[in-house]
Motif scaffolding. Structure first.
Motif, mmCIF file in Angstrom:
data_model
loop_
_atom_site.group_PDB
_atom_site.id
_atom_site.type_symbol
_atom_site.label_atom_id
_atom_site.label_comp_id
_atom_site.label_asym_id
_atom_site.label_seq_id
_atom_site.Cartn_x
_atom_site.Cartn_y
_atom_site.Cartn_z
ATOM 1 N N HIS A 1 37.541 37.529 36.209
ATOM 2 C CA HIS A 1 37.984 38.826 35.712
ATOM 3 C C HIS A 1 38.865 38.566 34.496
ATOM 4 O O HIS A 1 39.192 37.412 34.199
ATOM 5 N N ASP B 1 45.964 35.853 32.842
ATOM 6 C CA ASP B 1 46.112 34.508 33.407
ATOM 7 C C ASP B 1 44.756 33.848 33.682
ATOM 8 O O ASP B 1 44.708 32.697 34.127
ATOM 9 N N HIS B 2 43.642 34.576 33.358
ATOM 10 C CA HIS B 2 42.312 34.011 33.577
ATOM 11 C C HIS B 2 41.486 33.876 32.297
ATOM 12 O O HIS B 2 40.451 33.208 32.297
ATOM 13 N N ASP C 1 42.256 35.819 43.104
ATOM 14 C CA ASP C 1 42.570 37.207 42.765
ATOM 15 C C ASP C 1 41.745 38.187 43.590
ATOM 16 O O ASP C 1 40.834 38.855 43.090
ATOM 17 N N HIS D 1 46.635 41.055 45.886
ATOM 18 C CA HIS D 1 46.348 39.672 46.307
ATOM 19 C C HIS D 1 46.520 39.559 47.819
ATOM 20 O O HIS D 1 47.406 40.201 48.398
ATOM 21 N N HIS E 1 46.450 30.301 43.548
ATOM 22 C CA HIS E 1 47.129 31.448 42.917
ATOM 23 C C HIS E 1 48.488 31.683 43.585
ATOM 24 O O HIS E 1 48.893 32.801 43.889
#
Ligand SMILES: [Zn+2]
Ligand SMILES: [Zn+2]
Length: 253
Positions: free
Chosen positions: A74, A78-79, A170, A201, A223
């Motif tokens: 996604h 942070d990705h 996530d 989460h 994560h």
């Protein structure tokens, strides 16, 4: 297939700002977490899942010299924030880097990195070869990859099953059809942000429930926020065959 955890952390509580908590101040390397990502390698194929802000550092640390594709779960920053750094791979290979993302995520990538998609890009911009990700299986080299639909609060995100390995970051809800796809997983890496509940989460107890429901022989959590607590303390509380992941963890499967 070799799986390397490149990062097991989250932007929430990354120890770059002087956080005085026990975890951020810890000298234990197991408490030093870059943003969540994994590297999957066979003799002929190299794939990375997500390219967060630490992508460049992670590629250098793992010594990745060739990259066949990046899979995007996604588009939270942070990705994807590290996607600009694919330019090193462009330079090495003379080719665009293949990035698999769902169509709506591709639009967001095009907005975020608009300079890479302009009609007359300036020299040296990162070059992406965007490909569609859906619930259909994809083949990258000798890796057969099954995307798995997950919910990250209201957002639809992808996890992935690759052979006996499943990676679910996530996520706070797994639909029934996706649970069916995950059955038989031998190694599971799954989101467990912290102990306290969170709207988008899984927390620690919820992640343990999923691992136990699926009867996975070995589960690792990822994560992980600094709010989870120190690696050494949490490890002692976890059920058998469930561990916290750590940066640099390597799994052969
Ligand atoms: Zn997210
Ligand atoms: Zn995230």
């Amino acid at each position: 297939m070799k799986i390397t955890v490149l990062g097991s952390g989250t932007s929430q509580g990354v120890p770059v700002i002087a956080c005085p908590c026990d975890v951020c101040a810890s000298s234990d390397p197991f408490d030093k977490r870059l943003r969540s990502s994994v590297l999957i390698e066979t003799a002929t194929t190299t794939v990375v899942i997500d390219a967060g802000p630490d992508f460049r550092q992670q590629m250098l640390r793992a010594g990745v010299k060739k990259l066949d594709a990046i899979l995007i779960t996604h588009t939270h920053k942070d990705h994807i924030a590290g996607l600009d750094d694919v330019r090193s791979f462009n330079y090495l290979t003379g080719k665009a880097v293949v990035v698999y993302a769902r169509p709506s995520d591709q639009l967001e990538i095009k907005q975020e990195f608009s300079y890479a998609f302009s009609e007359n890009p300036y020299p040296g911009v990162p070059e992406f070869d965007l490909r569609n990700l859906s619930i259909d299986q994809i083949q990258i080299g000798d890796l057969t990859i099954q995307p798995v639909e997950l919910k990250h609060m209201n957002l639809s995100v992808f996890g992935f099953r690759i052979g006996d390995f499943s990676y679910l970051t996530d996520v706070n809800f797994i639909p029934k059809d996706s649970m069916d796809i995950l059955k038989g997983t031998q190694i599971l890496i799954i989101d467990a942000l912290r102990k306290k509940a969170h709207p988008s989460h899984f927390n620690l107890d919820q992640a343990i429930d999923v691992a136990q429901h699926l009867e996975v022989p070995q589960t690792y959590f990822t994560h992980i926020s600094h709010l989870m607590g120190k690696h050494s303390a949490i490890e002692k509380e976890l059920p058998k065959n469930i561990n916290l992941a750590w940066d640099g963890l390597e799994i052969e499967l």
